[in-house]
Design an enzyme around this catalytic site. Structure first.
Site, short mmCIF file in Angstrom:
data_model
loop_
_atom_site.label_atom_id
_atom_site.label_comp_id
_atom_site.label_asym_id
_atom_site.label_seq_id
_atom_site.Cartn_x
_atom_site.Cartn_y
_atom_site.Cartn_z
N GLU A 193 0.85 -1.19 0.00
CA GLU A 193 0.00 0.00 0.00
C GLU A 193 0.89 1.24 0.00
O GLU A 193 0.46 2.32 0.37
CB GLU A 193 -0.98 -0.01 1.17
CG GLU A 193 -0.38 -0.22 2.52
CD GLU A 193 -1.43 -0.16 3.61
OE1 GLU A 193 -1.93 0.94 3.84
OE2 GLU A 193 -1.73 -1.20 4.19
N CYS B 54 -3.63 -3.78 4.46
CA CYS B 54 -2.69 -4.81 4.94
C CYS B 54 -3.09 -6.24 4.55
O CYS B 54 -2.27 -7.14 4.63
CB CYS B 54 -2.55 -4.74 6.45
SG CYS B 54 -2.06 -3.14 7.05
N THR C 86 3.47 3.87 15.45
CA THR C 86 3.30 2.48 14.98
C THR C 86 3.92 2.27 13.59
O THR C 86 3.57 1.33 12.89
CB THR C 86 1.80 2.08 14.92
OG1 THR C 86 1.16 2.90 13.92
CG2 THR C 86 1.10 2.29 16.24
N SER D 44 -10.52 2.79 13.82
CA SER D 44 -9.87 1.69 13.08
C SER D 44 -9.75 0.45 13.97
O SER D 44 -9.85 -0.68 13.49
CB SER D 44 -8.50 2.12 12.55
OG SER D 44 -7.54 2.17 13.57
N HIS E 193 -2.85 -10.20 12.13
CA HIS E 193 -2.29 -8.93 11.66
C HIS E 193 -1.95 -8.08 12.89
O HIS E 193 -2.79 -7.91 13.76
CB HIS E 193 -3.30 -8.21 10.76
CG HIS E 193 -2.91 -6.78 10.49
ND1 HIS E 193 -1.70 -6.47 9.92
CD2 HIS E 193 -3.52 -5.60 10.76
CE1 HIS E 193 -1.61 -5.14 9.83
NE2 HIS E 193 -2.70 -4.60 10.34
N LYS F 272 -6.15 -7.13 22.28
CA LYS F 272 -7.61 -6.93 22.30
C LYS F 272 -8.32 -7.98 21.44
O LYS F 272 -9.35 -8.53 21.83
CB LYS F 272 -7.96 -5.52 21.78
CG LYS F 272 -7.51 -4.39 22.72
CD LYS F 272 -7.86 -3.04 22.10
CE LYS F 272 -7.07 -1.89 22.69
NZ LYS F 272 -7.31 -1.65 24.10
P1 HMG Z 1 -2.95 7.07 21.07
O1 HMG Z 1 -4.27 7.72 21.16
O2 HMG Z 1 -1.76 7.96 21.02
O3 HMG Z 1 -2.70 6.04 22.23
O4 HMG Z 1 -2.92 6.18 19.77
P2 HMG Z 1 -3.62 5.72 23.52
O5 HMG Z 1 -3.71 6.92 24.36
O6 HMG Z 1 -4.88 5.02 23.08
O7 HMG Z 1 -2.67 4.67 24.24
C1 HMG Z 1 -2.38 3.45 23.64
C2 HMG Z 1 -2.44 2.36 24.72
O8 HMG Z 1 -1.38 2.62 25.65
C3 HMG Z 1 -3.74 2.37 25.53
O9 HMG Z 1 -4.03 1.02 25.84
C4 HMG Z 1 -3.34 3.12 26.80
O10 HMG Z 1 -4.14 2.79 27.92
C5 HMG Z 1 -1.92 2.62 26.96
P3 HMG Z 1 -5.55 0.49 25.89
O11 HMG Z 1 -6.23 1.29 26.92
O12 HMG Z 1 -6.11 0.76 24.49
O13 HMG Z 1 -5.42 -0.97 26.15
N1 HMG Z 1 -1.07 3.52 27.78
C6 HMG Z 1 -0.21 3.08 28.72
N2 HMG Z 1 0.08 1.83 29.16
C7 HMG Z 1 1.03 1.70 30.13
N3 HMG Z 1 1.67 2.77 30.68
C8 HMG Z 1 1.41 4.04 30.28
C9 HMG Z 1 0.42 4.22 29.25
N4 HMG Z 1 -0.08 5.31 28.61
C10 HMG Z 1 -0.99 4.87 27.72
N5 HMG Z 1 2.03 5.05 30.82
C11 HMG Z 1 -3.65 4.55 18.21
C12 HMG Z 1 -3.22 4.81 19.65
C13 HMG Z 1 -3.71 3.05 17.98
C14 HMG Z 1 -5.04 5.14 17.98
C15 HMG Z 1 -2.64 5.20 17.24
O14 HMG Z 1 -1.37 4.62 17.40
C16 HMG Z 1 -3.03 5.09 15.78
O15 HMG Z 1 -3.82 5.87 15.25
N6 HMG Z 1 -2.44 4.08 15.05
C17 HMG Z 1 -2.72 3.89 13.62
C18 HMG Z 1 -3.98 3.12 13.37
C19 HMG Z 1 -3.86 1.68 13.82
O16 HMG Z 1 -2.80 1.12 13.96
N7 HMG Z 1 -5.03 1.02 14.01
C20 HMG Z 1 -5.07 -0.38 14.37
C21 HMG Z 1 -6.26 -1.11 13.77
S1 HMG Z 1 -6.40 -0.78 12.03
C22 HMG Z 1 -5.19 -1.81 11.30
O17 HMG Z 1 -4.64 -2.67 11.93
C23 HMG Z 1 -4.87 -1.54 9.86
C24 HMG Z 1 -3.55 -0.86 9.60
O18 HMG Z 1 -2.49 -1.79 9.75
C25 HMG Z 1 -3.54 -0.29 8.18
C26 HMG Z 1 -3.90 -1.19 7.03
O19 HMG Z 1 -4.67 -2.13 7.09
O20 HMG Z 1 -3.41 -0.85 5.95
C27 HMG Z 1 -3.27 0.29 10.52
#
Ligand code: HMG
Length: 447
Positions: A83, A120, A163, A211, A244, A253
């Site tokens: 991609e 992906c 990421t 997402s 994935h 999760k």
């Molecule tokens: P964010 O908002 O910066 O992170 O972005 P957050 O605040 O949600 O924190 C992440 C996790 O860390 C959370 O865990 C927090 O609690 C934890 P959760 O509550 O969800 O279990 N956390 C801590 N843990 C321990 N100690 C601490 C601490 N602070 C926080 N001190 C987000 C997160 C994934 C939204 C961002 O990285 C993003 O936008 N990523 C890109 C999109 C993505 O990867 N989506 C995944 C599903 S879609 C997919 O897999 C397809 C993809 O590969 C593309 C394709 O298919 O082509 C992306």
């Protein structure tokens, strides 16, 4: 029936690394554990200035062909899943074939080449295409080369920036494969979604939180669809569940959701009932909201049980080993997860020929696919041949300023004012050498 599946794998990482807890977190003013524990990532791989999807893909493919003693005439098909393509017409597979033709006497003139796109999940779809081509008997005894290659970069400052990753996985799909046989049965969960997309832009528009919801919903549907053809899945049916992995926290999760789904109406649910009660059933609640609140509460308890934790430690955690060190490789990610599982089996000296992997692929936009793979006699020798540990150890560790420069270099539309020196010295590999007369990208093999 002839077995068809993955006969060989080679992994090529970008040659730079960004240390998330020590370099990235301080710049963002974040607790390093947000990355190591929350997202589950230690480092991301990055491409050096002379690397891109073609060099990483071609280098992985060359290692694979050399290790297997193949020549171009042995390959009847080259499909690239990506991609991160820079060309809307000419497929990346032609660039990769062009690279390989610089170093082999023969050419790929009679191989069918293409490019697969569905975020992906395209890597798995390209394997499907190869599988179908072989099963249809159109391959003339030849194998297919599938290359999943991406530079998974996000815009600077996007939450997805943590990421990122870059690398390629080359896979040989053949009859009588050495590593795994693919199941005929597959399950799909597929809906038109706008959660992650790149409409004529290099970096994605992402609704990160959504997402994650879409990933879980489509994966659940794919599992249900898979069970509708393959029969009910039981936990002891499979040794590992490579999914994935955009970041390991996402798989954590998904694994809990899959576990809840798989144990429903089984003895495991009965055994856990004394400890945490039975799973909430929608019919027992007045409305959807009350049911969902009860499910969330139940899941929080389920994840603390010994039964869940020991299954997770055995079947899922081992699939995340490489991902923690390289980040998201988009199309390559689930194939990196499978490789991590097989490496774990070697580390544990498992003899698991005939055992099964439950493989969950996913692409935003969105589609999940689930199928099974049966481990074959030659798996150990093939996986022992991987040199990914040495590649990861040799990566150049970027400072923050260097990371900013490298990100700029790989942004096509950005005018990089200063020349950026390469961080590593290329040797015995394909490198990007610049743009040509028709705006094509050009490559050379450095001996
Ligand atoms: P964010 O908002 O910066 O992170 O972005 P957050 O605040 O949600 O924190 C992440 C996790 O860390 C959370 O865990 C927090 O609690 C934890 P959760 O509550 O969800 O279990 N956390 C801590 N843990 C321990 N100690 C601490 C601490 N602070 C926080 N001190 C987000 C997160 C994934 C939204 C961002 O990285 C993003 O936008 N990523 C890109 C999109 C993505 O990867 N989506 C995944 C599903 S879609 C997919 O897999 C397809 C993809 O590969 C593309 C394709 O298919 O082509 C992306």
């Amino acid at each position: 029936m002839t077995a068809v599946g993955i006969d060989a794998i080679e992994i090529r990482s970008g040659k730079l690394k960004l240390d998330l807890p020590n370099t990235f977190a301080p710049q963002k003013g974040d607790d390093p554990e947000k990355y190591t524990k929350g997202l589950g990532l230690n480092n991301s791989s990055f491409p050096d200035v002379y690397e891109d999807i073609v060099t990483m893909g071609a280098n992985a493919a060359k290692s694979l062909m050399d290790r297997k003693g193949l020549v171009p005439a042995d390959i009847g098909r080259i499909d690239v899943a990506t991609e991160s393509a820079f060309d809307h017409s000419k497929p990346v597979s032609t660039y990769i074939a062009g690279c390989l033709e610089q170093v082999y006497d023969d050419d790929f003139r009679h191989a069918n080449k293409g490019e697969r796109k569905f975020a992906c999940v395209a890597g798995t779809q390209a394997i499907d295409d190869a599988y179908n081509w072989i099963k249809a008997g159109r391959h003339r005894g030849r194998a297919a080369l599938v290359v999943a290659t991406d530079t998974a970069l996000y815009a600077r400052g996007d939450p997805g920036e943590a990421t990122q990753g870059a690398g390629a996985v080359a896979m040989l799909i053949s009859e009588d494969p050495s590593i795994v046989e693919l199941s005929t049965h597959q399950g799909y969960g597929s809906m038109d979604e706008t959660d992650f997309l790149k409409p004529n832009q290099q970096f994605p528009s992402v609704d990160g939180k959504r997402s994650m919801q879409v990933y879980l919903a489509r994966m659940r549907e794919a599992l249900e669809d898979y069970q509708s053809v393959a029969g009910k899945v039981h936990l002891d049916d499979f040794a590992y569940a490579p999914f994935h992995t955009p970041f390991p926290g996402m798989v954590r999760k998904a694994a809990l959701l899959a576990y809840r789904h798989i144990i429903r109406d089984t003895e495991i649910e009965d055994d856990l009932a004394g400890e945490i009660g039975r799973q909430p059933r929608e019919d027992d609640y007045e409305d959807r909201e009350a049911y969902e609140a009860a499910i969330r509460e139940h899941m929080d308890e389920l994840k603390t049980t010994d039964a869940y934790q020991s299954w997770y430690a055995d079947a899922v955690e081992p699939t995340l080993g490489l991902s923690r060190e390289v980040g998201n490789w988009y199309t390559g990610s689930v194939h990196v997860a499978r490789a991590s599982a097989l490496r774990d089996a070697i580390a544990k000296d498992r003899d698991f020929v005939g055992e099964t992997l439950l493989v969950g692929s996913y692409g935003s936009g969105a589609q999940a696919e689930i199928h099974a793979e049966t481990v074959r006699e030659g798996w150990r020798e093939e996986i022992e041949g991987l040199d990914i540990d040495a590649q990861l150890d040799a990566r150049y560790d970027l400072s923050w300023e260097e990371y900013e420069d490298v990100h700029d270099v790989h942004e096509y539309d950005k005018d990089v004012e200063r020349e950026i020196e390469e961080f590593t010295a290329p040797s015995e590999e394909f490198v990007f050498t610049g743009w040509g007369r028709m705006n094509e990208r050009k490559y050379e093999y450095i001996a």
